[in-house]
Scaffold this active site. Structure first.
Site, short mmCIF file in Angstrom:
data_model
loop_
_atom_site.label_atom_id
_atom_site.label_comp_id
_atom_site.label_asym_id
_atom_site.label_seq_id
_atom_site.Cartn_x
_atom_site.Cartn_y
_atom_site.Cartn_z
N GLY A 185 -12.21 -14.30 -8.52
CA GLY A 185 -12.26 -15.10 -7.29
C GLY A 185 -13.12 -16.33 -7.51
N HIS A 241 -20.04 -16.93 -0.11
CA HIS A 241 -20.25 -18.23 -0.76
C HIS A 241 -20.03 -19.37 0.23
CE1 HIS A 241 -21.02 -17.38 -4.97
NE2 HIS A 241 -19.91 -16.68 -5.14
N CYS A 254 -20.91 -12.58 -10.65
CA CYS A 254 -20.56 -13.84 -10.00
C CYS A 254 -20.55 -14.94 -11.06
CB CYS A 254 -21.58 -14.17 -8.91
SG CYS A 254 -21.23 -15.71 -8.05
N LEU A 255 -19.53 -15.78 -11.01
CA LEU A 255 -19.44 -16.88 -11.99
C LEU A 255 -20.61 -17.85 -11.83
CD1 LEU A 255 -15.59 -17.52 -11.83
CD2 LEU A 255 -16.86 -16.31 -13.62
N HIS A 310 -17.38 -11.22 -0.77
CA HIS A 310 -18.21 -11.99 -1.71
C HIS A 310 -17.89 -13.50 -1.60
CE1 HIS A 310 -19.90 -12.44 -6.01
NE2 HIS A 310 -19.25 -13.57 -5.84
N GLU A 311 -16.58 -13.82 -1.49
CA GLU A 311 -16.18 -15.23 -1.43
C GLU A 311 -16.55 -15.87 -0.09
OE1 GLU A 311 -15.64 -16.27 -4.18
OE2 GLU A 311 -14.83 -14.55 -5.26
N GLN A 341 -18.65 -23.09 -4.94
CA GLN A 341 -19.08 -22.93 -6.34
C GLN A 341 -18.71 -24.12 -7.21
OE1 GLN A 341 -17.21 -18.82 -6.41
NE2 GLN A 341 -18.85 -18.55 -7.88
O1 GNR Z 1 -15.19 -12.57 -11.17
C1 GNR Z 1 -15.82 -11.99 -10.29
N1 GNR Z 1 -15.91 -10.64 -10.32
C2 GNR Z 1 -16.43 -9.87 -9.28
C3 GNR Z 1 -16.71 -8.54 -9.53
C4 GNR Z 1 -17.21 -7.73 -8.55
C5 GNR Z 1 -17.44 -8.25 -7.29
C6 GNR Z 1 -17.17 -9.58 -7.02
C7 GNR Z 1 -16.67 -10.39 -8.00
S1 GNR Z 1 -16.31 -12.05 -7.66
C8 GNR Z 1 -16.50 -12.78 -9.24
C9 GNR Z 1 -16.08 -14.23 -9.23
C10 GNR Z 1 -16.99 -15.02 -8.33
O2 GNR Z 1 -18.10 -15.34 -8.62
N2 GNR Z 1 -16.53 -15.33 -7.16
O3 GNR Z 1 -17.31 -15.98 -6.28
NI NI Z 2 -19.34 -15.45 -6.77
#
Ligand code: GNR
Ligand code: NI
Length: 168
Positions: A46, A137, A91-92, A133-134, A51
């Site tokens: 995601g 952000h 998270c990236l 999670h997104e 980001q």
């Molecule tokens: O790539 C991602 N893997 C992930 C694994 C477990 C819970 C959430 C994520 S999201 C993350 C990509 C990202 O940072 N999205 O904002």
């Molecule tokens: Ni993230």
């Protein structure tokens, strides 16, 4: 298509609250395309516009094994949530850090698609985790905000050191 650079915690720009999109145009479609390319290149599931330093409420995701099922959510909103689950998140924008976070087990999401049409989706498991999670952000939140202050400071220290090392 172009690959965008991803902001890294503790960059203050990750704290900005993104603005709703009022009309889905070519600009949003181009951003979604570039974000998908960026997400695939980084091997993420995601990516939120925040980001890549774009202040609009747009998210891309792909949870498929084959990496050929892109999803785009514009102005995503959770309209119902149920239960609880704990998942090890990454998270990236927080590279190399993984930690358990508790979130709702299932959510109902309302959003606009790239065609500007509204849709609703019932999500559970990892898809539900990723959507939460997104959306965080877009609201200026990062998963490490759920850790204890001590752990969060340790993560911050480690990443600052890493970022200093990358600069030279
Ligand atoms: O790539 C991602 N893997 C992930 C694994 C477990 C819970 C959430 C994520 S999201 C993350 C990509 C990202 O940072 N999205 O904002
Ligand atoms: Ni993230």
């Amino acid at each position: 298509m172009s690959r965008l650079s991803i902001l890294e915690f503790p960059d203050r720009r990750l704290r900005r609250v993104a603005k709703p999109v009022d009309q889905v145009t070519e600009t949003e479609r181009q951003l979604a395309t570039d974000m998908l390319e960026t997400m695939y290149a980084a091997r993420g599931i995601g990516l939120a516009a925040t980001q890549v330093n774009e202040g609009i409420r747009l998210v891309v995701m792909d949870l498929s094994e084959s990496r050929d099922e892109p999803r785009v959510f514009i102005n995503p909103e959770i309209v119902d949530r149920n239960g609880a689950q704990t998942c090890e998140e990454g998270c990236l924008s927080v590279p190399g850090i993984y930690a358990e976070v508790e979130r709702a087990e299932s959510v109902r999401v309302k959003a606009l698609g790239l065609d500007g049409e509204p849709f609703e989706l019932d999500a559970e498991g990892l898809l539900a985790v990723c959507i939460q999670h997104e959306i965080d952000h877009l609201d200026g939140k990062v998963f490490v905000d759920y850790l204890s202050p001590l752990k969060r400071r340790m993560v911050e220290k480690r990443l600052r050191k890493q970022q200093r090392a990358e600069k030279v």
